[in-house]
Design an enzyme around this catalytic site. Structure first.
Site, PDB file in Angstrom:
ATOM      1  N   ASP A   1      -6.713  -0.788  69.940  1.00 13.10           N
ATOM      2  CA  ASP A   1      -6.028   0.616  69.159  1.00 13.10           C
ATOM      3  C   ASP A   1      -6.088   1.962  70.513  1.00 13.10           C
ATOM      4  O   ASP A   1      -5.464   2.079  70.672  1.00 13.10           O
ATOM      5  CB  ASP A   1      -6.751   0.908  67.937  1.00 13.10           C
ATOM      6  CG  ASP A   1      -6.092   0.518  66.977  1.00 13.10           C
ATOM      7  OD1 ASP A   1      -5.114  -0.553  66.557  1.00 13.10           O
ATOM      8  OD2 ASP A   1      -7.370   0.236  66.207  1.00 13.10           O
ATOM      9  N   CYS A   2      -7.132   1.072  71.115  1.00 12.15           N
ATOM     10  CA  CYS A   2      -7.727   2.103  71.669  1.00 12.15           C
ATOM     11  C   CYS A   2      -8.730   1.761  72.806  1.00 12.15           C
ATOM     12  O   CYS A   2      -8.623   0.514  73.170  1.00 12.15           O
ATOM     13  CB  CYS A   2      -8.974   3.109  71.411  1.00 12.15           C
ATOM     14  SG  CYS A   2     -10.285   3.054  71.218  1.00 12.15           S
TER      15      CYS A   2
ATOM     16  N   CYS B   1     -19.383  10.205  68.224  1.00 12.08           N
ATOM     17  CA  CYS B   1     -18.300   8.569  69.150  1.00 12.08           C
ATOM     18  C   CYS B   1     -17.261   9.072  69.414  1.00 12.08           C
ATOM     19  O   CYS B   1     -16.442  10.097  69.152  1.00 12.08           O
ATOM     20  CB  CYS B   1     -17.420   8.635  67.435  1.00 12.08           C
ATOM     21  SG  CYS B   1     -18.545   7.334  66.106  1.00 12.08           S
TER      22      CYS B   1
ATOM     23  N   CYS C   1     -14.754   7.799  70.851  1.00 11.24           N
ATOM     24  CA  CYS C   1     -12.854   7.459  69.621  1.00 11.24           C
ATOM     25  C   CYS C   1     -11.568   8.865  70.852  1.00 11.24           C
ATOM     26  O   CYS C   1     -10.595   8.028  71.413  1.00 11.24           O
ATOM     27  CB  CYS C   1     -12.981   7.212  68.715  1.00 11.24           C
ATOM     28  SG  CYS C   1     -11.625   5.798  68.266  1.00 11.24           S
TER      29      CYS C   1
ATOM     30  N   ASP D   1      17.206  10.148 100.425  1.00 15.62           N
ATOM     31  CA  ASP D   1      18.623   9.810 101.507  1.00 15.62           C
ATOM     32  C   ASP D   1      19.942  10.104 100.968  1.00 15.62           C
ATOM     33  O   ASP D   1      19.685  10.851  99.798  1.00 15.62           O
ATOM     34  CB  ASP D   1      18.706   8.139 101.593  1.00 15.62           C
ATOM     35  CG  ASP D   1      19.735   7.395 102.063  1.00 15.62           C
ATOM     36  OD1 ASP D   1      19.062   7.454 103.147  1.00 15.62           O
ATOM     37  OD2 ASP D   1      19.873   6.410 101.237  1.00 15.62           O
TER      38      ASP D   1
ATOM     39  N   THR E   1      23.626   7.946 101.717  1.00 16.87           N
ATOM     40  CA  THR E   1      24.278   7.347 101.029  1.00 16.87           C
ATOM     41  C   THR E   1      23.691   6.342  99.891  1.00 16.87           C
ATOM     42  O   THR E   1      22.191   5.632  99.792  1.00 16.87           O
ATOM     43  CB  THR E   1      24.867   6.394 102.142  1.00 16.87           C
ATOM     44  OG1 THR E   1      24.759   6.919 103.221  1.00 16.87           O
ATOM     45  CG2 THR E   1      25.271   4.809 101.596  1.00 16.87           C
TER      46      THR E   1
ATOM     47  N   ASP F   1      17.656   4.117  98.625  1.00 19.28           N
ATOM     48  CA  ASP F   1      18.149   2.592  97.744  1.00 19.28           C
ATOM     49  C   ASP F   1      18.063   1.577  99.132  1.00 19.28           C
ATOM     50  O   ASP F   1      18.879   0.496  98.197  1.00 19.28           O
ATOM     51  CB  ASP F   1      19.488   3.421  97.074  1.00 19.28           C
ATOM     52  CG  ASP F   1      20.167   3.332  98.127  1.00 19.28           C
ATOM     53  OD1 ASP F   1      20.886   3.456  99.615  1.00 19.28           O
ATOM     54  OD2 ASP F   1      21.795   2.807  97.715  1.00 19.28           O
TER      55      ASP F   1
END
Length: 741
Positions: free
Chosen positions: A16-17, A392, A394, A436, A438, A633
């Protein structure tokens, strides 16, 4: 020679954690031969690096002993022979990650624990069953004490033990496996201590509240996990494969590259591919978030998980199941969740000292006042136990990973992939974006922008030019043919066609001899009218390439083409400026074209750059104190992407760009660069809200407990309440939608 090491991934249920991950990590590292462990709470996966002779069953038993369920993930199934197009090849895609969230992983030979499987309804999990059983026992205790008041202490102690025994067992197993200071340890000490000072009723309620808090935490974590699984579920399980005139239904995970699949109207597309025949509107909303379907025809790319809305399509598969768009998203998000953010790493280190520190402070509060000032032992032990519960960690520990997991999931659903929490946090600091041209600001392929008629009509100019280009794959030829198709012009292929090296193409349609080429080449054959030359110069100044059509050695007209900006480029740049980021364009293209595009989009151009020039400019911007995001790209962008604070690859880019970059805009929308930054800032804000909630509630109840205003019940409510609030606040990010155009 060093012994070989192997990476094995395990599915782990019940996490859970980060505190859960720490216990699993500590237990697994004690197995002989294990050299490294990486645990992803949100993915529910653990990767173990170990020697070849390591006993995997022992790893399962160790994880099992601290209250969780583990099993090695099966290797992805190798594609088997299916009917496919000629020329297809078999590829052995052997991956050790789980691409579909498929529920075929066999968790065999396991024993039940408080942490149940994340699959199925929440009430079927063992954790939920334990919580309900403990709640029923405590409810029965409240009834029984009305009839047997003399046994009040014993009745509530028995009810409390229903929930406490499994908690204490986990605390003990954690301690002997290298994690002595756990939340279960704090809870066990506090509950047992409360019984010894006669507060068994409060101890019982504290235990049930703790179990309820853990249950809610698990449900919320499951939501983040389900968000990614839902992506994998977008891909249909079966596909229709065509071969030798027959159609066969086969599992989508077994599709081979170059197979031809039939996609009927209303079906989800089973694989990434290119349309071989057919035309339809394709709903890409499940993958890209775009609300309007896109027209797709022969030669267009389609993505796994999108929906064919209208006509039947025949699609050639370009990526196996393990490598399609959805699988890449899931894989990148799982890897990102294993990469911790700086804030998360700090909180984890802090919590290692925080928990034993809380135990020391609680002990001092319980012991010092009675010893030094002669105060009541029962009063101050009670306060010490309450402080133990308040402490605690948590809520504090989960504050960062919960927000980051939710943000990564929300981003992935919009095609925003970030390689880890560090990248997600870093994006929020970006104040300079280098783009960029193109393929990033533009589509990466030319389009016809102007058709000019001189001696012939615009219709005839386009028809005759297209006749010369039939059969050519040159980008300019493709643009002319696409424009003719868009206008519905019937094109007849030219006869006696040929290319004139470096100048243009020639051919004949009917009695007409045609030439299509550059203005300079056309001027060598026929003097261009002054008016047309002026028009060509103006078009060139707009960054457009012009081809002149001659018919029988006379000027018939001209066609201008340009790699046009993406539809959302202007909106995307405006969005970046609104959030405070400066924007510059870095391109290897000529200054005239770069200036024309930049003027149209409203940004500063830097043109005629080599890859090392782009890298140098990014370095200069960073030296000025800017936090730089470089977006590109292509292969020539890779050095600059690596040099930037955050490198972002545009979707459809080269593998080199995607591998070098820290993040990816999968669907190529410029506005999504701003969305990444906005999501990062929203996540950072959410993290600090979570930390404030956690520490604020703890600080308030610490003061009120020492003052004697609050006790054990409010203390555990403070911890459970903080955990629930923090988790719920983080889950808000799952609903994030980003900037819309």
């Amino acid at each position: 020679m060093a012994d070989p090491v192997i990476d094995t991934k395990f599915r782990v249920d019940g996490m859970d954690c980060a505190a859960c991950a720490q216990k699993i990590d500590a237990a697994t590292r004690r197995v002989s031969g294990v050299s490294d462990v990486e645990v992803s709470v949100t993915a529910g996966v653990m990767k173990v690096t170990h020697a070849a002779q390591t006993d995997l069953d022992e790893i399962v038993r160790r994880v099992d002993s601290v209250g969780y369920r583990a099993a090695p993930l099966a290797k992805a199934e190798v594609p088997v022979a299916t009917p496919s197009a000629a020329g297809g090849h078999d590829h052995d895609h052997d991956h050790d990650h789980d691409h579909g969230g498929d529920q075929q992983d066999k968790l065999e030979g396991l024993h039940g624990h408080d942490h149940g499987s994340a699959d199925g309804p929440w009430w079927m999990a063992r954790k939920a069953q334990l919580t309900l059983l403990c709640g029923a026992a405590i409810a029965a205790a409240f009834v029984l004490v009305r009839f047997f008041p003399d046994y009040h202490q014993w009745i509530f102690t028995a009810a409390m033990l229903v929930g406490l025994i499994p908690i204490a067992r986990r605390a003990f197993m954690g301690a002997i496996n290298g994690a002595p200071f756990t939340i279960e340890t704090l809870m066990t000490v506090a509950a047992v201590g409360a019984v010894f000072i006669g507060a068994s009723e409060e101890a019982a309620v504290v235990v049930i509240l703790f179990l309820v808090g853990e249950l809610l935490e698990g449900i919320a974590t499951g939501r983040a996990r389900a968000s990614i699984k839902a992506l994998a579920d977008l891909v249909p399980k079966m596909a229709l494969v065509e071969a030798n005139g027959a159609t066969t239904e086969v599992p989508a995970e077994r599709l081979r590259v170059n197979s031809i699949i039939l996609v009927r109207p209303g079906d989800r597309i089973a694989a990434d591919g290119v349309i071989v025949s057919g035309e339809s509107a394709v709903d890409e909303a499940p993958v890209t978030g775009e609300s309007m379907p896109k027209r797709k025809a022969e030669g267009d790319e389609v993505y796994a998980g999108t929906i064919n809305a209208e006509g039947a399509l025949r699609v050639r598969v370009t990526a196996a199941a393990a490598d399609n768009t959805i699988a890449r998203i899931v894989k990148l998000v799982e890897e990102a969740q294993e990469s911790k953010a700086p804030t998360e790493r700090f909180i984890e280190k802090f919590s290692r000292y925080y928990t034993p520190g809380v135990m020391i402070v609680a002990a001092l509060i319980a012991i010092v006042p009675p010893l030094v000032a002669g105060q009541s032992w029962s009063e101050w032990v009670y306060k010490g136990l309450a402080v133990l519960l308040i402490g605690c960690p948590c809520a504090l520990v989960i504050s960062t990973p919960a927000a980051i997991a939710a943000a990564l999931s929300a981003g992935a659903r919009r095609g925003l992939l970030m390689k880890g929490g560090a990248v997600l946090e870093g994006l929020g600091k970006v104040n300079q974006v280098a783009l960029d041209k193109t393929g990033t600001l533009t589509e990466g392929k030319p389009r016809v922008t102007d058709v000019i008629g001189v001696a012939r009509s615009e219709h005839d100019v386009l028809r005759l030019a297209a006749a010369l280009e039939i059969g050519s794959s040159h980008p300019l030829a493709t643009a002319i043919l696409a424009k003719a198709a868009e206008k519905g012009i019937a094109v007849e292929a030219a006869l006696a066609g040929g290319a004139v090296g470096g100048k243009g193409v020639t051919g004949r349609v009917g009695e007409d001899q045609l030439f299509l080429g550059s203005p300079r080449a056309a001027a060598e054959k026929f003097k261009l009218p002054a008016e047309l030359e002026a028009r060509i110069t103006a078009l060139n100044d707009e960054g457009k390439t012009v081809s002149v059509l001659l018919v029988n050695r006379a000027v018939a007209g001209a066609i201008a083409m340009r790699d046009e900006p993406r539809d959302d480029a202007r909106d995307g740049i405006a969005a970046l400026k609104r959030i405070g980021a400066e924007v510059v364009m870095l391109t290897g293209d000529n200054k005239r074209t770069a200036s024309a595009i930049a003027a149209e989009l409203g940004l500063e151009p830097r043109a005629e750059l080599l890859p090392e020039d782009k890298q140098k400019i990014v370095g200069e911007l960073r030296a000025q104190g800017k936090v730089v995001a470089k977006v590109g790209d292509g292969i020539n962008d890779a050095p600059a992407l690596a040099a930037a604070d955050v490198g972002i690859a545009m979707g459809g880019g080269t593998d080199v760009a995607l591998e070098t970059a820290d993040a990816a805009v999968l669907h190529g929308r410029v506005i999504d660069i701003a969305n990444m930054i906005v999501l990062s800032r929203a996540t950072t804000s959410n993290i600090w809200q979570n930390i404030a909630i956690s520490l604020g509630l703890k600080g308030f109840f610490l003061v009120t407990t020492v003052m004697g205003v609050t006790g054990l019940w409010p203390a555990i409510l403070a911890d459970t309440g903080a955990t629930v609030l923090v988790t719920a606040n983080a889950m808000r990010l799952l609903a994030w939608r980003g900037i819309e155009r």
